[in-house]
Design a protein around this motif. Structure first.
Motif, mmCIF file in Angstrom:
data_model
loop_
_atom_site.group_PDB
_atom_site.id
_atom_site.type_symbol
_atom_site.label_atom_id
_atom_site.label_comp_id
_atom_site.label_asym_id
_atom_site.label_seq_id
_atom_site.Cartn_x
_atom_site.Cartn_y
_atom_site.Cartn_z
ATOM 1 N N ILE A 139 0.863 -1.188 0.000
ATOM 2 C CA ILE A 139 0.000 0.000 0.000
ATOM 3 C C ILE A 139 0.895 1.232 0.000
ATOM 4 O O ILE A 139 1.858 1.303 0.771
ATOM 5 N N SER A 140 0.542 2.188 -0.854
ATOM 6 C CA SER A 140 1.236 3.476 -0.858
ATOM 7 C C SER A 140 0.182 4.567 -0.753
ATOM 8 O O SER A 140 -0.869 4.475 -1.394
ATOM 9 N N TYR A 141 0.457 5.568 0.052
ATOM 10 C CA TYR A 141 -0.518 6.655 0.198
ATOM 11 C C TYR A 141 0.180 8.003 0.258
ATOM 12 O O TYR A 141 1.333 8.113 0.649
ATOM 13 N N CYS A 142 -0.561 9.019 -0.169
ATOM 14 C CA CYS A 142 -0.109 10.399 -0.055
ATOM 15 C C CYS A 142 -0.895 11.030 1.080
ATOM 16 O O CYS A 142 -2.117 11.074 1.035
ATOM 17 N N SER A 143 -0.195 11.515 2.093
ATOM 18 C CA SER A 143 -0.847 12.099 3.263
ATOM 19 C C SER A 143 -0.942 13.619 3.195
ATOM 20 O O SER A 143 -1.437 14.253 4.124
ATOM 21 N N HIS A 144 -0.490 14.202 2.104
ATOM 22 C CA HIS A 144 -0.467 15.660 1.997
ATOM 23 C C HIS A 144 -1.851 16.231 1.703
ATOM 24 O O HIS A 144 -2.720 15.552 1.158
ATOM 25 N N LYS A 145 -2.019 17.497 2.047
ATOM 26 C CA LYS A 145 -3.277 18.193 1.764
ATOM 27 C C LYS A 145 -3.509 18.258 0.260
ATOM 28 O O LYS A 145 -2.550 18.344 -0.515
ATOM 29 N N PRO A 146 -4.785 18.257 -0.132
ATOM 30 C CA PRO A 146 -5.072 18.502 -1.551
ATOM 31 C C PRO A 146 -4.457 19.847 -1.958
ATOM 32 O O PRO A 146 -4.407 20.778 -1.161
#
Length: 181
Positions: free
Chosen positions: A90-97
């Motif tokens: 699993i890879s995710y981006c935790s940054h704000k839109p």
């Protein structure tokens, strides 16, 4: 080289903006969509590595923590395992839109990083998503793309469009490109 199917999470694997849940910010808000467990099992049996690539801006916005996201992903993998299916990574981006980070879809970084880590031939792999950023990320990475659960008539240039992941699996298997070892 391996072959992979990259799956967006919300709207492809689990419910979002449904009668039961608006956003998935807690494990109790995670509801697997119908047919997803068996669909992933079919992909596993066909020899695909299955990855989740997901934008999770709720972390950057303060709606949940990375620890809570890990608990949600544990719930997801547990529910999928009940069908004998496996998510390999699993890879995710935790940054704000709109943070213009290097990893948020529609950029291809999450797909490229997983491909490098797992020795995947990304040009012979498939990205499945339910929104334009998913399809654009797949195209930028060089994958075939599949749009599911589309909310509009727009296809975003996807190679194929289906009502859900379960109905996309036969197309994915039929269009599988044999990868040389």
């Amino acid at each position: 080289m391996n072959q992979a199917v990259f799956l967006d999470r919300d709207g492809v694997i689990n419910e979002v903006l449904s009668h039961r849940v608006k956003f998935v910010n807690k494990p109790k808000d995670f509801y697997l969509l119908k047919g997803v467990g068996p669909a992933i099992k079919h992909l596993n049996e066909a020899g695909f590595l299955v990855f989740v690539v997901t934008n999770q801006g709720g972390i950057g916005l303060g709606y949940m923590t990375e620890e809570r996201l890990e608990m949600i992903h544990e719930t997801m993998t547990d529910q999928i395992a009940e069908f004998g299916a496996v998510i390999h990574d699993i890879s995710y981006c935790s940054h704000k839109p709109h943070a213009d980070c290097p990893c948020r879809k529609p950029k291809a970084y999450m797909l490229e990083r997983l491909a490098k880590k797992h020795k995947v031939d990304i040009g012979k792999s498939i990205m499945v998503g339910d929104r334009e950023p998913d399809i654009l990320a797949g195209k930028k990475a060089g994958c075939q793309t599949v749009l599911v659960n589309a909310r509009e008539d727009e296809t975003y240039g996807a190679d194929a469009v289906f009502s859900d992941l379960e109905h996309a699996v036969p197309w994915i298997l039929q269009n599988r490109i044999m990868v040389e070892e």
